[in-house]
Design a protein around this motif. Sequence first.
Motif: not given
Length: 305
Positions: A122-125, A127-139
């Motif tokens: 929904d967000f990138t629709a 703001y299509p020019q935002i880049r994301f780096d996402i990593e899965e981690r423990t809390g």
Amino acid sequence: MPLGTPSPMRYDLTSLDLFISVAQERNLTRAAALKHLAVSAVSKRISELEAQAGAPLLIRNARGVELTPAGQSLLYYARQLKQTMTQLDNELSEFASGVKGHIRIHGITSALSQFLPQDMADFTARYPQIRFDIEERTGAAVVRAVTDEHAELGIISSQTQPLGLETRVYRHDELVLVVPAEHELASRRVAYFRDVLHHEFVGPHLDSSLHNLLTEEADKHGHPLKMRIRISSFDSMCRMVANGLGLAVLPRSAVAPYVRSHRLKRVTLNEQWAQRTLLLVFKAYELASPTLKTFIDHLQAPTKK
């Protein structure tokens, strides 16, 4: 300017950068070598800063230099200014390249598998020019990453201590007992955790907030958790349960895609702790970049509660 009002000091950024190096090295010669300058040039810059501040910044001795109280104060604000200028350069360069923002997110599996994908779509629709780096981690690892500035935004469960980070409520989820379709508990609609502790479980890794929660609750009933297998992926946990290797406690919506394909059943846990709150964590909202603030506001929209 009214009479008696002191003129604002205008500090040279190059001189401040040199001062930071001198303060870190505690030695003019080493700082000069680090910056590929003559010692006399560095010394002249420091003298100019001292004249501008109206107070000595360094105490010179045979072994090098030490900071005066005024020097300590200048070092603190010079570092803040340098960090701000670096952030400014990074953000403006991203605007110049058309990216217009970059957000690094570390989050627990529950958030990344259940809610974040649709929220990001929904967000990138918009703001299509935002880049994301996402990593899965423990809390706990998420909190460390945000504290150490390896991530701007984290998502944790409320069972994890935020350790001084600012928090906002993100979503709520429900933990359920997951069993094979043929299991003796599959016909139950509701179960108490204490009544299933004699079974073996498939669970998350030791440092996850979910593991800590289940272990604490099992200990309250005087019955240690029988953890046969530890694995981080929800998909893998569901596969293990489907093959009769143990029961699992997982978020209800995270299990939904596997119920039919893996022949699983979800049993409601009649426990207050099974209703969880997921939190956004970050350093400080007021100091966040406009891009990050916009994303946080989007994640907190009323329709997402």
